[in-house]
Scaffold this active site. Structure first.
Site, PDB file in Angstrom:
ATOM      1  N   TRP A 272       0.835  -1.214   0.000  1.00 26.98           N
ATOM      2  CA  TRP A 272       0.000   0.000   0.000  1.00 26.98           C
ATOM      3  C   TRP A 272       0.859   1.249   0.000  1.00 26.98           C
ATOM      4  O   TRP A 272       0.524   2.244  -0.653  1.00 26.98           O
ATOM      5  CB  TRP A 272      -0.967  -0.017   1.184  1.00 26.98           C
ATOM      6  CG  TRP A 272      -1.878  -1.208   1.126  1.00 26.98           C
ATOM      7  CD1 TRP A 272      -1.928  -2.253   1.993  1.00 26.98           C
ATOM      8  CD2 TRP A 272      -2.858  -1.496   0.105  1.00 26.98           C
ATOM      9  NE1 TRP A 272      -2.859  -3.174   1.586  1.00 26.98           N
ATOM     10  CE2 TRP A 272      -3.439  -2.733   0.435  1.00 26.98           C
ATOM     11  CE3 TRP A 272      -3.278  -0.836  -1.041  1.00 26.98           C
ATOM     12  CZ2 TRP A 272      -4.439  -3.320  -0.354  1.00 26.98           C
ATOM     13  CZ3 TRP A 272      -4.267  -1.418  -1.822  1.00 26.98           C
ATOM     14  CH2 TRP A 272      -4.829  -2.635  -1.476  1.00 26.98           C
TER      15      TRP A 272
ATOM     16  N   ASP B 170      -0.786   6.911   6.560  1.00 27.57           N
ATOM     17  CA  ASP B 170      -1.884   5.986   6.273  1.00 27.57           C
ATOM     18  C   ASP B 170      -2.007   5.071   7.495  1.00 27.57           C
ATOM     19  O   ASP B 170      -1.138   4.238   7.741  1.00 27.57           O
ATOM     20  CB  ASP B 170      -1.542   5.185   5.004  1.00 27.57           C
ATOM     21  CG  ASP B 170      -2.597   4.124   4.691  1.00 27.57           C
ATOM     22  OD1 ASP B 170      -3.556   3.960   5.486  1.00 27.57           O
ATOM     23  OD2 ASP B 170      -2.462   3.449   3.653  1.00 27.57           O
TER      24      ASP B 170
ATOM     25  N   LYS C 261     -11.549  -1.704   8.898  1.00 27.40           N
ATOM     26  CA  LYS C 261     -10.705  -2.582   9.734  1.00 27.40           C
ATOM     27  C   LYS C 261     -11.015  -2.307  11.215  1.00 27.40           C
ATOM     28  O   LYS C 261     -11.722  -3.085  11.828  1.00 27.40           O
ATOM     29  CB  LYS C 261      -9.241  -2.375   9.387  1.00 27.40           C
ATOM     30  CG  LYS C 261      -8.990  -2.731   7.903  1.00 27.40           C
ATOM     31  CD  LYS C 261      -7.633  -2.327   7.424  1.00 27.40           C
ATOM     32  CE  LYS C 261      -7.508  -2.329   5.923  1.00 27.40           C
ATOM     33  NZ  LYS C 261      -7.611  -3.651   5.293  1.00 27.40           N
TER      34      LYS C 261
END
Ligand SMILES: Cc1ncc(COP(=O)(O)O)c(C=O)c1O
Length: 361
Positions: free
Chosen positions: A105, A173, A197
């Site tokens: 990511w 992030d 999440k």
């Protein structure tokens, strides 16, 4: 109405949610707060949704400790849209931004940066398949527009234990570890997290940014891609994902009630228990990730003999343990120990691992 209580979902996201959150969300779908309207039907402009946003924003501020010098917004488009919006807004064509390349990511964020300006890699562990965190750069050029990093690498199972210092605006992030431990959120100029999440349902991303970052926007952008427009319109520039934001509010309330201190304590206990079991028998299970960089959210491991892995996955399936297969690019197993997962859930997994070992030596 309860979901299958014996089922444990260790999936990496969309991830398990607490039963009370699911029940409250289900009730709201039928009749939101006794209004006679479903949460799916309430208008996004008006007092009902205003109250949801106001409470959510206040809880985000309380749980992260950011003050009025930060803005809180809720955006569609997932983590990937943030990968694009960050450089679009903050990286002018002639300017440079730095990225720490610590996983899939993080690398995707880096690639998006280069559409808008010079996006440079300050540190990377790509060559070693991201099995450790890169070194934090010692000399961060002062003229970078920002430095982007990923606090927890969901696929590879590595995590920064704290937020390292930076002499330029730091952008994080936090998609797979927000609210999982105490942390100095204020050292970031901007942090963001997808909801699916630790914070709710897919469809919405939380973005928290220092107000002064809005001054750094130089490009003329279509409103939907411009942070300043979303701030100005208080997250209702378009019709927002009302239900997903409401589920985030339910999770924020749950997080506050449990408390970050207790959540962190449980996350330590869960991850220590699982890593201890894997380490106890290196001839049977194994971990490739550097010991100092192990994630407390995503425990990535394998069987010493790869041929045994499918049998363990089958055993998990027949014991109602879901979502344990590793990411397709890594293989093996990944147990995601997000905040909803209890210590007892991890005990169940560990005991199944021990049974499997006994029967397959
Ligand atoms: C750390 C991290 N960032 C970004 C993303 C991408 O999120 P999305 O699929 O919502 O774009 C993920 C997805 O799992 C992730 O783990």
């Amino acid at each position: 109405m309860t979901k299958n209580k014996t089922l444990i979902n260790f999936g990496a996201g969309p991830a398990a949610l607490p039963q009370e959150v699911l029940s409250a969300a289900a009730t709201a779908v039928i009749n939101y707060n006794n209004t006679g309207l479903s949460i799916l039907e309430i208008p996004h402009r008006g007092e009902l949704f205003d109250a949801i946003l106001e409470e959510s924003n206040a809880l985000v501020r309380e749980l992260t400790g950011v003050g009025e010098d930060y803005e809180v917004i809720w955006l569609p488009g997932g983590g990937r849209l943030q990968f694009a919006m960050i450089p679009m807004n903050f990286l002018a064509p002639e300017a440079t931004a730095g990225y720490i390349d610590s996983g899939h990511w993080a690398n995707d964020a880096l690639k998006n940066g280069s559409y808008y300006g010079a996006a440079i890699t300050l540190s990377s562990t790509r060559d070693s398949n991201y099995t450790s965190l890169p070194l934090w750069p010692q000399n961060i050029p002062d003229d970078l527009s920002y430095l982007h990093f990923t606090t927890n690498n969901t696929i590879y199972g590595t995590q920064w234990s704290n937020i390292p210092a930076a002499n330029v605006p730091l952008i994080a992030d936090m998609s797979s570890d927000i609210f999982s431990r105490q942390r100095d959120y204020r050292s970031c100029a901007l942090f963001y997290a997808v909801a699916q999440k630790n914070m709710g349902a897919a469809g919405v991303t939380l973005v928290v940014l220092r107000k002064e970052m809005l001054q750094q926007i130089q490009r003329s952008l279509p409103p939907m891609l411009d942070y300043a427009q979303h701030v100005q319109h208080n997250s209702v520039l378009n019709t927002p994902p009302v239900f997903a934001i409401y589920v985030s509010l339910l999770m924020l309330r749950w997080t506050k009630t449990k408390g970050i201190l207790q959540i962190e304590k449980d996350n330590n206990e869960k991850s220590e228990m699982l890593y201890a079991e894997i380490d106890r028998n290196p001839m049977f299970y194994g971990i490739v990730v550097n010991k100092d960089h192990r994630s407390k959210m995503n425990v990535v491991f394998r069987c010493h003999e790869a041929s045994k892995e499918q049998a363990f996955l089958n055993l998990c399936e027949s014991n109602n343990i879901k979502g344990i297969a590793g990411h397709r690019s890594v293989g093996g197993f990944r147990a995601s120990l997000y905040n909803t997962i209890s210590v007892a859930d991890v005990e169940t997994l560990v005991s199944l691992m021990q049974d499997f070992e006994q029967n397959n030596k």
